[in-house]
Enzyme design. Structure first.
Site, mmCIF file in Angstrom:
data_model
loop_
_atom_site.group_PDB
_atom_site.id
_atom_site.type_symbol
_atom_site.label_atom_id
_atom_site.label_comp_id
_atom_site.label_asym_id
_atom_site.label_seq_id
_atom_site.Cartn_x
_atom_site.Cartn_y
_atom_site.Cartn_z
ATOM 1 N N GLU A 221 -46.723 29.535 86.076
ATOM 2 C CA GLU A 221 -46.315 29.992 87.425
ATOM 3 C C GLU A 221 -47.294 31.012 88.001
ATOM 4 O O GLU A 221 -46.901 31.897 88.739
ATOM 5 C CB GLU A 221 -44.906 30.613 87.419
ATOM 6 C CG GLU A 221 -43.788 29.643 87.456
ATOM 7 C CD GLU A 221 -43.967 28.530 88.476
ATOM 8 O OE1 GLU A 221 -43.694 27.391 88.119
ATOM 9 O OE2 GLU A 221 -44.427 28.796 89.600
HETATM 10 C C1 LIG Z 1 -46.556 25.007 78.696
HETATM 11 C C2 LIG Z 1 -47.099 24.943 80.086
HETATM 12 C C3 LIG Z 1 -46.304 24.477 81.121
HETATM 13 C C4 LIG Z 1 -46.816 24.369 82.417
HETATM 14 N N1 LIG Z 1 -46.055 23.802 83.406
HETATM 15 C C5 LIG Z 1 -46.644 23.478 84.597
HETATM 16 C C6 LIG Z 1 -45.970 22.659 85.545
HETATM 17 O O1 LIG Z 1 -44.824 22.264 85.363
HETATM 18 N N2 LIG Z 1 -46.634 22.313 86.685
HETATM 19 C C7 LIG Z 1 -47.911 22.716 86.943
HETATM 20 O O2 LIG Z 1 -48.447 22.364 87.984
HETATM 21 N N3 LIG Z 1 -48.579 23.497 86.050
HETATM 22 C C8 LIG Z 1 -47.975 23.872 84.889
HETATM 23 N N4 LIG Z 1 -48.649 24.634 83.966
HETATM 24 C C9 LIG Z 1 -49.992 25.111 84.296
HETATM 25 C C10 LIG Z 1 -50.029 26.612 84.492
HETATM 26 O O3 LIG Z 1 -49.405 26.985 85.679
HETATM 27 C C11 LIG Z 1 -51.499 27.026 84.411
HETATM 28 O O4 LIG Z 1 -51.884 26.886 83.053
HETATM 29 C C12 LIG Z 1 -51.734 28.428 84.883
HETATM 30 O O5 LIG Z 1 -51.518 28.541 86.273
HETATM 31 C C13 LIG Z 1 -53.167 28.903 84.596
HETATM 32 O O6 LIG Z 1 -54.111 27.951 84.978
HETATM 33 P P1 LIG Z 1 -55.192 27.487 83.896
HETATM 34 O O7 LIG Z 1 -54.481 27.107 82.668
HETATM 35 O O8 LIG Z 1 -56.090 26.496 84.529
HETATM 36 O O9 LIG Z 1 -56.016 28.796 83.569
HETATM 37 P P2 LIG Z 1 -57.305 29.311 84.346
HETATM 38 O O10 LIG Z 1 -57.060 29.246 85.816
HETATM 39 O O11 LIG Z 1 -58.501 28.643 83.794
HETATM 40 O O12 LIG Z 1 -57.304 30.837 83.910
HETATM 41 C C14 LIG Z 1 -57.884 31.326 82.706
HETATM 42 C C15 LIG Z 1 -57.933 32.851 82.781
HETATM 43 O O13 LIG Z 1 -58.738 33.245 83.901
HETATM 44 C C16 LIG Z 1 -57.983 34.067 84.781
HETATM 45 N N5 LIG Z 1 -58.366 33.749 86.160
HETATM 46 C C17 LIG Z 1 -58.493 32.528 86.741
HETATM 47 N N6 LIG Z 1 -58.876 32.657 88.027
HETATM 48 C C18 LIG Z 1 -58.978 33.979 88.278
HETATM 49 C C19 LIG Z 1 -59.345 34.750 89.411
HETATM 50 N N7 LIG Z 1 -59.645 34.183 90.573
HETATM 51 N N8 LIG Z 1 -59.386 36.087 89.269
HETATM 52 C C20 LIG Z 1 -59.063 36.672 88.111
HETATM 53 N N9 LIG Z 1 -58.712 36.007 87.004
HETATM 54 C C21 LIG Z 1 -58.667 34.678 87.086
HETATM 55 C C22 LIG Z 1 -56.519 33.758 84.499
HETATM 56 O O14 LIG Z 1 -55.670 34.857 84.815
HETATM 57 C C23 LIG Z 1 -56.565 33.475 83.000
HETATM 58 O O15 LIG Z 1 -56.481 34.667 82.263
HETATM 59 C C24 LIG Z 1 -48.141 24.794 82.675
HETATM 60 C C25 LIG Z 1 -48.926 25.301 81.640
HETATM 61 C C26 LIG Z 1 -48.426 25.346 80.360
HETATM 62 C C27 LIG Z 1 -49.333 25.820 79.262
#
Ligand SMILES: Cc1cc2nc3c(=O)[nH]c(=O)nc-3n(C[C@H](O)[C@H](O)[C@H](O)COP(=O)(O)OP(=O)(O)OC[C@H]3O[C@@H](n4cnc5c(N)ncnc54)[C@H](O)[C@@H]3O)c2cc1C
Length: 481
Positions: A339
């Site tokens: 989220e």
């Molecule tokens: C178990 C699980 C359930 C999920 N359920 C859903 C779902 O139902 N629907 C859905 O759409 N998604 C879902 N997600 C996805 C989830 O919302 C994302 O994993 C989350 O938003 C982070 O995105 P990412 O994994 O690509 O991490 P990234 O965006 O790659 O982030 C990696 C790190 O970089 C940081 N970061 C990234 N961009 C910035 C920035 N601009 N400035 C500062 N820091 C930054 C983040 O805070 C994090 O620490 C789920 C994920 C999991 C693991």
């Protein structure tokens, strides 16, 4: 859960909801999360979808989907994330094309989709973000579509399967009861929700509702972890019952105080949203919007801290799976990530939510200061500490507002933590004014042991980005210039 009517608790009675306050729903959701986070995710996402449809869908979609979602016969999912588009939602590449009959065809791959499929409900309704051919780049060109697993007729009878499938299931650290799916949409039939290219606005309704609910998940897991740890501490004897050892008592008592504060913040947020809904007041809506990232990030941080303390209180047994303490820690660890990560929440707080020059924050701080003055007579020592902290936070707020955005973002997470601690102290003080002896003691424990960390948080919040940028990338692998 469906038979008890718990899913449509806060939704519109016109479509089978109960029309009760969001605050009641948050309190119930906290308990359901404490019972089983993985299962509660199913109703959480369905509730978020109901919220988005109530606000943005056509009457025909509302009439068809909302009664089935409220009754729990169908469940809802949220499809934003793609391999290259996580925090950067605007980078998504899923495509939508207009069909001649007014519907759309959706093609693309989504990852990490919670409850992306199951046989717990008869139908799985996917809300999917995708881009039309003439949709611009970034978040502004994205549209939102309802893409059901089975295509319903106008009466809600399920027909043929849509062109979508689960490609695989993820193996995770926790929430093993929640299927996290890689979804493939292969020219799947979809219906537009809201207006073309304005899908993010509609999805934000779902995300904001879910963000607060995820904060409550953190509180729920913390509560369950603490209750188990306290029961174990009362039974386990090592040189006497461990519950009487000062360090164990410290862990139990500070956990109890942190949970109270985090819960109060979630409920203050939901109350603001209820008042906004009931009165149409922009001020209450702004208060709710300001508190949402704090409720999410702080609630889930407290969830992790308390679940961690829960393992520690169990000693070696805490590390053993069958004890159950470890599961709370594994399950809760996702909550600061999904989220919108807590880092993204904090950037939302110091960026968008303070773009009014901190006006909403200042009104809240004034309330905290006034309340501390009113508490002077009965609880002088506690009131003084809260007053001082709020005054220091107000000064820091102005300094943070004067920072360059990069510096502000570098300090966003500690700034949010500091704000949460001051808010937590404020709600403890109010509870001390209203409650009995234990409530006063709990407030003292929070104000003297937890609140003081805010000063360290503020120091970090104001430290800027320069030193972090200066440390070379190679230093992270231990190579110092
Ligand atoms: C178990 C699980 C359930 C999920 N359920 C859903 C779902 O139902 N629907 C859905 O759409 N998604 C879902 N997600 C996805 C989830 O919302 C994302 O994993 C989350 O938003 C982070 O995105 P990412 O994994 O690509 O991490 P990234 O965006 O790659 O982030 C990696 C790190 O970089 C940081 N970061 C990234 N961009 C910035 C920035 N601009 N400035 C500062 N820091 C930054 C983040 O805070 C994090 O620490 C789920 C994920 C999991 C693991």
């Amino acid at each position: 859960m469906a038979e008890g009517g718990w899913i449509g608790l806060a939704s519109d009675p016109e479509y089978g909801g109960m029309g009760l306050p969001i605050t009641l729903n948050i309190a119930v959701n906290e308990m359901l999360s404490a019972g089983c986070l993985a299962l509660q995710l199913n109703s959480l996402l369905t509730q978020g979808q109901i919220d988005a449809l109530e606000h943005h869908a056509s009457d025909a979609i509302k009439a068809l989907y909302l009664p089935k979602l409220n009754s729990g016969e169908w469940s809802g999912t949220m499809n934003l994330t793609e391999p290259q588009a996580g925090s950067d939602v605007g980078a998504l590449t899923s495509r939508a094309e207009r069909a001649e009959d007014g519907t759309y065809r959706i093609t693309g791959q989504k990852i990490f989709i919670t409850w992306g499929d199951s046989d717990v409900t008869q139908n799985v309704c996917h809300l999917v973000l995708a881009r039309l051919p003439d949709g611009g780049a970034g978040t502004r060109g994205i549209s939102l579509f309802m893409v059901p697993k089975y295509l319903p007729d106008a009466d809600g009878n399920l027909g043929e399967a849509n062109s979508l499938r689960v490609v695989s299931l993820e193996h995770k650290l926790g929430i093993h009861g929640s299927p996290t799916c890689v979804m493939s949409f292969e020219g799947a039939k979809g219906w537009l929700v809201g207006t073309e290219h304005k899908g993010m606005a509609a999805m934000f309704t779902m995300m904001n509702s879910a963000r607060l609910a995820v904060g409550a998940q953190g509180v729920g897991i913390a509560e369950a972890a603490l209750q188990q740890a306290a029961a174990y501490a009362a039974e386990r004897n090592q040189m006497g019952a461990i519950i009487n050892h000062p360090d164990v008592r410290r862990m139990l008592a500070t956990s109890r105080a942190e949970i109270f504060a985090a819960r109060a913040i979630c409920l203050a947020c939901s109350t603001a949203l209820d008042l906004a809904r009931a009165t149409g007041s922009a001020d209450w809506a702004a208060r709710g919007a300001f508190l949402t990232p704090i409720a999410k990030a702080h609630g889930t941080d407290v969830g992790c801290r308390v679940a961690d303390a829960g393992v520690q209180i169990h000693g070696g047994m805490g590390f053993i799976e069958e004890t159950g303490a470890a599961q709370y820690l594994r399950d809760v660890r996702i909550t600061p990530i999904y989220e919108g990560t807590n880092g993204i929440q904090a950037m939302d707080l110091v960026g968008r939510k303070m773009a009014d020059d901190g006006a909403v924050a200042v009104v809240l701080l004034d309330e905290i200061l006034d309340n501390a003055k009113a508490a002077q007579a009965a609880h002088a020592e506690l009131a003084n500490q809260v007053w001082q902290a709020a005054e220091t936070l107000r000064e820091a707020l102005h300094e943070v507002l004067a920072q360059e955005m990069t510096d502000r973002f570098a300090g966003a997470v500690p700034f949010l933590a500091a704000f949460a601690r001051v808010l937590g102290a404020h709600y403890h003080l109010r509870a001390a004014m209203a409650g009995g002896a234990d409530q006063v003691t709990l407030a003292r424990i929070y104000i003297t042991r937890v609140l003081p960390h805010f000063a360290a948080d503020l120091a970090e919040a104001q430290a800027g980005f320069a030193d972090l940028a200066q440390l070379g990338d190679a230093a992270f692998s231990g190579h110092f210039a």
